[in-house]
Design a protein around this motif. Structure first.
Motif, mmCIF file in Angstrom:
data_model
loop_
_atom_site.group_PDB
_atom_site.id
_atom_site.type_symbol
_atom_site.label_atom_id
_atom_site.label_comp_id
_atom_site.label_asym_id
_atom_site.label_seq_id
_atom_site.Cartn_x
_atom_site.Cartn_y
_atom_site.Cartn_z
ATOM 1 N N MET A 124 0.892 -0.959 0.174
ATOM 2 C CA MET A 124 0.245 -0.299 -0.177
ATOM 3 C C MET A 124 0.701 0.730 -0.146
ATOM 4 N N TYR A 125 1.693 0.893 -0.616
ATOM 5 C CA TYR A 125 3.443 2.638 -0.916
ATOM 6 C C TYR A 125 2.562 3.435 -1.316
ATOM 7 N N LYS A 126 1.763 3.752 -2.258
ATOM 8 C CA LYS A 126 0.648 4.159 -2.349
ATOM 9 C C LYS A 126 0.047 5.444 -2.043
ATOM 10 N N GLU A 127 -1.128 4.365 -1.308
ATOM 11 C CA GLU A 127 -2.374 4.800 -0.282
ATOM 12 C C GLU A 127 -1.122 5.938 1.156
ATOM 13 N N ILE A 128 -0.227 5.193 1.262
ATOM 14 C CA ILE A 128 0.988 5.942 2.529
ATOM 15 C C ILE A 128 1.241 6.892 1.961
ATOM 16 N N ALA A 129 1.883 6.778 0.890
ATOM 17 C CA ALA A 129 2.838 8.212 0.108
ATOM 18 C C ALA A 129 1.305 9.335 0.466
ATOM 19 N N GLY A 130 0.305 9.068 -0.144
ATOM 20 C CA GLY A 130 -0.551 9.505 -0.455
ATOM 21 C C GLY A 130 -1.498 10.569 1.226
ATOM 22 N N GLU A 131 -1.469 9.822 1.762
ATOM 23 C CA GLU A 131 -1.686 10.062 3.483
ATOM 24 C C GLU A 131 -0.681 11.024 3.979
ATOM 25 N N PHE A 132 0.618 10.347 4.112
ATOM 26 C CA PHE A 132 1.927 11.217 4.723
ATOM 27 C C PHE A 132 1.605 12.827 3.817
ATOM 28 N N LYS A 133 1.485 13.109 2.327
ATOM 29 C CA LYS A 133 1.107 13.880 1.450
ATOM 30 C C LYS A 133 -0.064 15.042 2.673
ATOM 31 N N GLU A 134 -0.930 14.271 2.627
ATOM 32 C CA GLU A 134 -1.739 14.853 2.873
ATOM 33 C C GLU A 134 -2.134 15.523 3.846
ATOM 34 N N TYR A 135 -1.574 14.313 5.163
ATOM 35 C CA TYR A 135 -0.939 14.943 6.568
ATOM 36 C C TYR A 135 -0.413 15.842 6.356
ATOM 37 N N MET A 136 0.788 16.145 5.999
ATOM 38 C CA MET A 136 2.002 16.837 5.897
ATOM 39 C C MET A 136 1.030 18.596 5.907
ATOM 40 N N LYS A 137 0.251 19.059 5.029
ATOM 41 C CA LYS A 137 -0.767 20.055 4.254
ATOM 42 C C LYS A 137 -1.412 20.053 5.568
ATOM 43 N N GLN A 138 -2.129 18.893 6.534
ATOM 44 C CA GLN A 138 -2.371 20.229 7.692
ATOM 45 C C GLN A 138 -1.739 20.319 8.475
ATOM 46 N N ILE A 139 -0.501 20.228 9.155
ATOM 47 C CA ILE A 139 0.321 20.067 10.008
ATOM 48 C C ILE A 139 0.789 22.100 9.547
ATOM 49 N N GLN A 140 1.610 21.847 8.361
ATOM 50 C CA GLN A 140 1.773 23.073 8.018
ATOM 51 C C GLN A 140 1.029 24.388 7.902
ATOM 52 N N LEU A 141 -0.530 24.040 7.935
ATOM 53 C CA LEU A 141 -1.563 25.525 7.770
ATOM 54 C C LEU A 141 -2.364 25.457 9.292
ATOM 55 N N LYS A 142 -1.435 24.917 9.960
ATOM 56 C CA LYS A 142 -1.772 24.716 11.495
ATOM 57 C C LYS A 142 -0.529 26.659 12.373
#
Length: 57
Positions: A39-57
């Motif tokens: 599931m490397y594509k799903e893991i990478a996608g989740e990671f990228k989305e999470y990084m966007k979220q924490i950068q907005l804080k």
């Protein structure tokens, strides 16, 4: 792995681990021990989305 029949505390254990970091987060996924292979594509996608979220804080 979302559920481990040999360790009923699998999810709470990893939730507690994630709490040890200011930006920790557990993202449950279905699969075997080798999620990083299957599931490397799903893991990478989740990671990228999470990084966007924490950068907005």
């Amino acid at each position: 792995m979302r559920f481990n029949e040999h360790n009923k505390q699998w999810i709470p254990l990893h939730e507690e681990q994630a709490k040890q970091s200011a930006q920790g987060k557990m993202i449950p996924m279905e699969g075997s021990h080798y999620l990083h292979h299957t599931m490397y594509k799903e893991i990478a996608g989740e990671f990228k989305e999470y990084m966007k979220q924490i950068q907005l804080k």
